[in-house]
Design an enzyme around this catalytic site. Structure first.
Site, mmCIF file in Angstrom:
data_model
loop_
_atom_site.group_PDB
_atom_site.id
_atom_site.type_symbol
_atom_site.label_atom_id
_atom_site.label_comp_id
_atom_site.label_asym_id
_atom_site.label_seq_id
_atom_site.Cartn_x
_atom_site.Cartn_y
_atom_site.Cartn_z
ATOM 1 C CD GLU A 159 36.865 50.933 40.433
ATOM 2 O OE1 GLU A 159 36.661 51.228 39.250
ATOM 3 O OE2 GLU A 159 37.436 51.678 41.238
ATOM 4 C CB CYS A 277 42.821 50.368 44.952
ATOM 5 S SG CYS A 277 41.211 50.639 45.667
ATOM 6 C CE LYS A 280 43.346 55.125 47.634
ATOM 7 N NZ LYS A 280 43.314 54.595 48.984
HETATM 8 C C1 UDX Z 1 42.220 46.290 43.262
HETATM 9 C C2 UDX Z 1 42.351 44.961 44.024
HETATM 10 O O1 UDX Z 1 42.350 43.868 43.095
HETATM 11 C C3 UDX Z 1 41.246 44.806 45.045
HETATM 12 O O2 UDX Z 1 41.449 43.606 45.807
HETATM 13 C C4 UDX Z 1 41.261 46.029 45.977
HETATM 14 O O3 UDX Z 1 40.264 45.962 46.954
HETATM 15 C C5 UDX Z 1 41.109 47.299 45.166
HETATM 16 O O4 UDX Z 1 42.156 47.371 44.186
HETATM 17 P P1 UDX Z 1 40.787 47.189 41.215
HETATM 18 O O5 UDX Z 1 41.311 48.562 41.481
HETATM 19 O O6 UDX Z 1 39.360 47.036 40.843
HETATM 20 O O7 UDX Z 1 41.027 46.225 42.482
HETATM 21 O O8 UDX Z 1 41.717 46.636 40.036
HETATM 22 P P2 UDX Z 1 42.324 45.239 39.560
HETATM 23 O O9 UDX Z 1 41.320 44.441 38.832
HETATM 24 O O10 UDX Z 1 43.047 44.540 40.664
HETATM 25 O O11 UDX Z 1 43.379 45.797 38.489
HETATM 26 C C6 UDX Z 1 44.314 46.821 38.858
HETATM 27 C C7 UDX Z 1 45.087 47.339 37.675
HETATM 28 O O12 UDX Z 1 46.042 46.399 37.249
HETATM 29 C C8 UDX Z 1 44.252 47.666 36.434
HETATM 30 O O13 UDX Z 1 44.752 48.851 35.845
HETATM 31 C C9 UDX Z 1 44.500 46.484 35.526
HETATM 32 O O14 UDX Z 1 44.333 46.779 34.159
HETATM 33 C C10 UDX Z 1 45.957 46.210 35.845
HETATM 34 N N1 UDX Z 1 46.407 44.855 35.540
HETATM 35 C C11 UDX Z 1 45.868 43.789 36.169
HETATM 36 C C12 UDX Z 1 47.436 44.681 34.631
HETATM 37 O O15 UDX Z 1 47.952 45.648 34.057
HETATM 38 N N2 UDX Z 1 47.912 43.422 34.379
HETATM 39 C C13 UDX Z 1 47.400 42.353 34.989
HETATM 40 O O16 UDX Z 1 47.897 41.238 34.730
HETATM 41 C C14 UDX Z 1 46.337 42.515 35.912
#
Ligand code: UDX
Length: 483
Positions: A159, A277, A280
């Site tokens: 996202e 994502c 879940k």
């Molecule tokens: C994720 C996957 O990256 C993507 O490939 C898949 O198709 C869908 O799920 P998204 O849900 O958009 O994408 O989130 P992402 O940017 O990956 O971050 C996930 C969570 O991890 C967020 O809450 C983010 O804040 C957290 N995060 C990320 C951390 O807490 N620390 C980090 O170092 C990186």
């Protein structure tokens, strides 16, 4: 090619708009009148940079359209994509939308002009496409697999950068029931230049879970390390991480300089992972393991660490203020990460709840979350429309997303709105920011105690230039309530 897409959530709409911009004719099927109207007017029902431009382009060229009628859309098309949600329902994913979509698509298969391939893009546990989806398609159509094609093609869209992720994919994974199905899906992606992997249906299904599970492992590892640093006077998780990153296996050399792969952005301490994502999918993989008789102690630990993290940030606020009862706390960030208005499984909301249950009065601001989205999530009582109003008379601010607006804000001016300028930085975004002398800044992952943020951490290993750090005893003495 002519493509039908069932589902106009993140995956369906981004896929549709991007495939149309690659020259395909795409029809998205949507039953909600409100969404039909919005999308038909070139508006996305959620915030996603670049998407509305593509939608408008597609609508203007006639290559993209949205309709409530599956039958005429499917009749002329070569491929149907199922991109409906599989949200968590208790322990298991809710497959009811998937089943309905498969039943409706199956019902239209006999009327399709030519050979038609059904592609599952929704995230489903291994075996779902071959067993559940295929069986529904066969019984609804009266056809046998082979008379129609079947594929599982997972998405890897983040996202906030979903359009870019789709347009510049790292890889395209094509799970195929047979090579004819795989050939047609590969042709759909002919304009995309990356490695295309033809795999089995179950391998494609597992790849999606494996990818998200790996990210969650890295995040929980970083957060556990942050907790260990917080319990270690003199330790700073950012410094430890910088030292880790410089391992050549994580940052190889290219053209004489270190390359810092994007995966390192998941090795950053924070408040825990959230969104629609990661939480879940990790859970679904654990449940799948249980059903197969496979223990998943590592994934169990990833979830346990993630569950602990928001409360640890609240503990920091409590320690900094010497108690939270009757304290005004500004929560800066509501969405599960910066750059989106998605509140699903947001760790910021766990923090909001924990602050409230410990007696704090919370007000919240997020530059990406409008009043409507906040209202729908029942946050009206907490929601503020500006940083200034959230910070007004606040005893402390807790930063919960890494939104650039927080980093770029004029904190000398903003601090004047606060009753006491105490800043708890759950994402370590204010580390390099000039803060007023009066501010008491608490980054995560540092000793147990406050330590000035104004320490140069960039370039890597700039710690040699750091000012002398107060001893742990001095820091403890500086804590409110210490005597
Ligand atoms: C994720 C996957 O990256 C993507 O490939 C898949 O198709 C869908 O799920 P998204 O849900 O958009 O994408 O989130 P992402 O940017 O990956 O971050 C996930 C969570 O991890 C967020 O809450 C983010 O804040 C957290 N995060 C990320 C951390 O807490 N620390 C980090 O170092 C990186």
């Amino acid at each position: 090619m002519i493509v039908t897409i069932v589902g106009t959530g993140y995956v369906g709409l981004v896929t549709g708009a991007c495939l149309a911009s690659h020259g395909h004719t795409v029809r998205c099927v949507e039953v909600s009148e409100e969404r039909l109207r919005l999308i038909g007017a070139g508006k996305a029902p959620f915030y996603e940079p670049g998407l509305e431009d593509l939608l408008r382009e597609g609508l203007a060229s006639g290559r993209f359209s949205v309709t409530a009628d599956l039958a005429p859309a499917m009749k002329a098309s070569d491929v149907s994509l199922i991109a409906v949600g599989t949200p968590a329902k208790g322990e298991d994913p809710d497959l009811s939308y998937l089943e309905t979509a498969a039943r409706q698509i199956g019902g239209e298969l006999p009327a399709c002009a030519g050979y038609h391939v059904v592609v599952v893009k929704s995230t489903v546990v291994p075996g779902t496409t071959r067993n559940l989806v295929c069986q529904i398609l066969e019984s609804a159509s009266g056809l046998k697999l082979g008379e129609f094609g079947l594929s599982m093609n997972p998405e890897f869209l983040r996202e906030g950068s979903a359009v870019r992720d789709f347009m510049e994919p790292d890889r395209i994974v094509i799970g195929q029931a047979d090579s004819r199905s795989g050939d047609i899906v590969e042709a759909l992606y002919a304009g995309f230049h990356c490695e295309k992997l033809r795999v089995g249906l179950e391998e494609a299904e597992l790849t999606k879970y494996a990818s998200n599970a790996l990210l969650s492992v890295l995040i929980s590892f970083s957060n556990e390390l942050a907790s260990l640093c917080e319990a270690t006077p003199g330790a700073d998780v950012e410094t430890v991480m910088q030292c880790l990153y410089l391992d050549r296996r994580l940052s190889p050399e290219g053209d004489g300089a270190r390359v810092h792969p994007e995966i390192l952005s998941y090795l950053r301490a924070g408040i825990g992972f959230g969104g629609s994502c990661l939480p879940k999918d990790v859970n679904a993989l654990r449940v799948y393991g249980k059903r197969c008789g496979v223990a998943t102690p590592m994934l169990d630990a990833v979830v346990a660490t993630n569950t602990l993290r928001p409360a640890q940030v609240v503990d920091m606020a409590e320690a900094a203020l010497g108690g939270l009862s009757e304290k005004n706390i500004a929560l800066l960030g509501l969405a599960f990460k910066a750059g989106t208005d998605d509140l699903r499984s947001s760790p910021a909301l766990s923090i909001l709840q924990a602050l409230g249950s410990r007696g704090a009065r919370v007000r919240a601001y997020d530059p990406c979350v409008g009043p409507e989205a906040a209202g729908k999530a029942g946050l009206n009582g907490f929601y503020r429309e500006s940083l200034e109003s959230a910070l007004s008379d606040a005893d402390a601010a807790v930063v919960t997303t890494a939104d650039p607006a927080f980093r770029d804000a004029d904190w000398a001016r903003l601090a004047a709105y606060m009753r006491t300028p105490v800043l708890i930085d759950g994402r370590n975004v204010l580390r390099h920011v000039r803060l007023p002398e009066t501010a008491r800044y608490y980054p995560i992952g540092v000793g147990q105690t406050p330590w000035s943020a104004r320490v140069p951490l960039d370039p890597l290993l700039a710690h040699r230039d750091r000012p002398a750090r107060p001893s742990a005893a001095e820091e403890f003495a500086a804590l409110p309530g210490a005597n």
